[in-house]
Design an enzyme around this catalytic site. Sequence first.
Site, short mmCIF file in Angstrom:
data_model
loop_
_atom_site.label_atom_id
_atom_site.label_comp_id
_atom_site.label_asym_id
_atom_site.label_seq_id
_atom_site.Cartn_x
_atom_site.Cartn_y
_atom_site.Cartn_z
N THR A 191 41.39 42.72 42.88
CA THR A 191 41.20 42.90 44.86
C THR A 191 41.17 44.13 45.14
O THR A 191 41.32 44.90 44.22
CB THR A 191 42.67 42.55 45.37
OG1 THR A 191 41.89 40.89 45.60
CG2 THR A 191 42.16 42.81 47.07
N LEU A 221 43.12 47.11 43.88
CA LEU A 221 44.25 47.10 45.07
C LEU A 221 45.53 46.33 43.79
O LEU A 221 46.57 46.44 44.23
CB LEU A 221 43.80 46.17 46.23
CG LEU A 221 43.56 46.81 47.74
CD1 LEU A 221 42.86 46.65 48.83
CD2 LEU A 221 43.75 48.54 47.62
N ASP A 263 51.70 30.97 49.13
CA ASP A 263 52.20 32.04 48.20
C ASP A 263 53.05 33.51 49.15
O ASP A 263 52.22 34.33 49.42
CB ASP A 263 51.27 32.74 47.82
CG ASP A 263 51.98 33.91 46.14
OD1 ASP A 263 53.08 33.69 46.26
OD2 ASP A 263 51.20 34.12 45.74
N LYS A 277 37.58 40.57 47.51
CA LYS A 277 38.64 39.28 45.97
C LYS A 277 37.37 38.73 45.18
O LYS A 277 36.58 38.42 45.68
CB LYS A 277 39.18 38.33 46.78
CG LYS A 277 40.09 38.65 47.88
CD LYS A 277 41.46 38.31 48.41
CE LYS A 277 42.29 38.51 48.74
NZ LYS A 277 43.18 37.76 49.43
N GLY A 290 45.72 39.03 36.58
CA GLY A 290 45.71 38.20 35.47
C GLY A 290 44.42 37.55 34.55
O GLY A 290 44.58 37.11 34.64
N GLY A 291 43.13 38.87 35.31
CA GLY A 291 42.12 38.64 33.56
C GLY A 291 41.19 37.29 35.07
O GLY A 291 39.90 36.86 34.08
N PHE A 292 41.52 37.32 35.84
CA PHE A 292 40.94 36.25 36.45
C PHE A 292 40.01 36.32 38.08
O PHE A 292 39.10 36.64 38.18
CB PHE A 292 41.40 34.98 36.70
CG PHE A 292 41.70 33.87 36.03
CD1 PHE A 292 42.61 33.94 34.98
CD2 PHE A 292 40.85 32.88 35.29
CE1 PHE A 292 43.26 33.43 34.22
CE2 PHE A 292 41.15 31.66 34.35
CZ PHE A 292 41.89 32.38 33.28
N GLY A 293 40.11 37.96 37.67
CA GLY A 293 39.71 38.54 38.70
C GLY A 293 40.44 39.79 39.72
O GLY A 293 41.74 39.74 38.82
#
Length: 665
Positions: free
Chosen positions: A51, A42, A165, A67, A46-49
Amino acid sequence: MVCCLNPDCPEPLNSDENQYCQSCNTPLVRLLRGHYRVIKVLSDEGGFGRTYLAEDIDKLNEWCVVKQFAPKVQEASAIKKAIALFQEEAQRLQELGEHAQIPALLAYFEQDNYLFLVQQFIDGENLIHELRQGVTYNETQVIRVLLDLLPVLKFIHERGVIHRDIKPQNIIRRRSDGRLVLIDFGASKQLTATVHTKLGTTIGSHGYTPIEQMEDGQAYPGSDLYSLGATCFYLLTGIAPSKLWMQQGYSWVKSWRQYVPKIIGSKLGKVMDKLLITDIQQRYQSANQVIRELKKQPLPSSVPPTLLTVPPTLLTVPATHQRLFTVKFNNNLRKLLLVNVVILLLGFGGIWYFQSFLKLNTTEISENADQPKTLKGHASDVNSVAFVPNGQTLASGSDDKTIKLWNLATGKEIHTLKGHLKWIWAIASTPDGKILASGSADKTIKLWNLSTTEEIRTLKGHTDGVATVAFTPDGKTLASGSLDKTIKLWNLGTGKQIRTLTGHTQAVPALTFSPDGKTLASGSWDKTIKLWNLGTGKQIRTLEGHSELILSLAFSPDGKTLASGSKDKTIKLWNVATGETIRTFRQHSDKVNSVAYNKTANGIILASGSSDNTIKIWNPTTGKEIRTLKRDSGYIYSVAISADGQAIASGGSAENIIKIWPISQ
C-alpha cells in the site's frame, strides 16, 4: 524521489534521476497509469503487494492511497480468477464508498502484471496511534466509538460485505470532524487467500479474529462484531488482545473484565459480554441489535478521552512532497466536547447531519433540493461544469477526455464532444452561449461551436496542462491558466495569442474576469491572487492571506468583491479596490475546489464545493452559511450557478455523476 513498484523490493525509494531501481534494478514507473505519482510505502502485505501513499497530478497533487496486489501464482486460470475477483471487489468497494465513513474508491486497473486500487486518502490518525500517544478511553467514550462504527458495519453488512479485519489500526479518526472512518476492506487480502497455494489461509489478526474465521475462513456479520468488541477491549484496557490470545487462546474473553482498570456499568458490560462470546450462535447477529441495546439507556455523564502530555504528531513525506500534519490537542478537546453535546442532544447512533434553513433575505433553498436531478454518462471524474447562458443546456468536462452537453429540462445527454487526448480540467461558455472552450492536460484549448457541436479550432502555446479557462464579458477574449505558471490571453475571432502574463511562481488553476471586463484575477499554487489590468497586461496588485494553494476564484456580480477557495479549507472575500480581506469562511473541513457567485430573485448567493464532499451555500453579505446541499462519498470538484439563479450544478468524483440542485424563488 521515485518509489519502486516491485512489491519485493527491500529499498524502494530512489532519486529522481534513476531510470532503474538502485536496489532491485526494476524499471521505475514515474506516473502510475499516467497520473498517480507514488511517494512512499505505507504498508507491506507480505510479498503479495503493498500500500502506497501517492499524489494524483490530475487533481492538483491531491493525496490518495494506492493498493497493489501481486499474486504469486503462475497458473493462467488462477491469475484469471484473481483478476475477476479483483474487479468484483473493486465494484463492491465503489458501492461502499458511498458511505461518509468509508474511503471512496477512485480507480482500479491492471498495469505491468499487477492489480491496483486507488482510494481516498483519510487525513487523521488511527486508534492504535492514539493509544500510543497517551489517549485513554473511559466507558462513555467506548460506547461512543461503538455508536460511531456500528452504523458503518450495518451499512456494509446489508450489502453483503464482511470486513474481516476490524482492529484499531484500521479505524482512523478523521482530523476534520472527529468521525471514525473504517479503512482496509482487504481486497488484496481476500484475493491472496483465494489464490494462495497453502491450505487454511485466513484473513484477520490474532486476538481480533473470531474462532469461526480462524478455523475455517468463514466470516459473518457476527464475526465483525467480535472484532469490534476486541477493539473496544483494547481501548478500555490498553492491553492488546493479540498478547492475551498468544498466552491463553480464546479463553481470555471469558474473563475480560479482570483486565479493565475500573468497574464498568452494566450497559457496556452486557454488550461486551455478548460481543466477545466465542460461539457465534450466541453472539449478536447484527449491528442493529447492538445499536438497540446501547440506546436502551442514556449515556453516563463523563468527559472525553484523557489526553496525556505528548508532543504534536507529525506525518512527514519525502522532502519534495513534504506536508506536515500537527495534532493540536487543545483543539481536539474542544471538538470532542462539542461532539459529546451533539450526540446527547440527538439521541445517539446513526449518521446525523444538520440542515440549516437560514434565510437569505427572502430566498430559500427548496425542500426538493434533497432530491436533485442526477445526470449520468461520464466514465470518469467530472472536473468542470458550466451552464450555457441559453438556459437550456449544461456542459461538463471529465477525466474520460470528453465534454458532454445535457438538456436541463429532461436530464438527457444531447451530445458528446471528443478531440482532447488527455483529461479535461476546465470548460467555459461565451456569454452568448455560442462557443464553448475546454482546457486539457494535453496542453491545448479547444473551441467548440455549440450549435453544430463541431470543433472550431485548437489553441496551442502552453507547455503544460491547461487548468482553467475564462471568457471576458463581451466574449471576445479568452484567458487560460496553466501548470506552466503562465496566463495566456487569446483573440477569440482569430485564435491568435494576444499576450502572456507572467508573475506567478507556480501553477495557475483559477481565473475570473470582473463583470466590466477590465480586470482579470488569477489564483495560483504559490498561495497568491493577482489582479491584472486587461488593457495593459500589467499587474494591479497581489492579494496574500491564504496559507495554502489557491484553487478557485469568482467575482461578485457588482465586481466589488472577489471570492477565493483554497487548499487551506477556507474561502476568503476580498475588497477588490483595496486588496483587503473582508471575511473568511472556515466551515469546510477539506480544500475548497470551486466557488461561484450569482444573483437569485431575492439576493446574492455564493456557492462552494469541497473535497469534504459538501456544497455549501452562503450569504456573502452576512457571512452566514445558508445550507449544506450535499454530503456523499465523492469530492466536489466544480460548482456552477445558472444565469437565472434558479439552479446549482455540481460535478466531482462520486460515481462520475453531475447533480442539479433547484433553488426556489
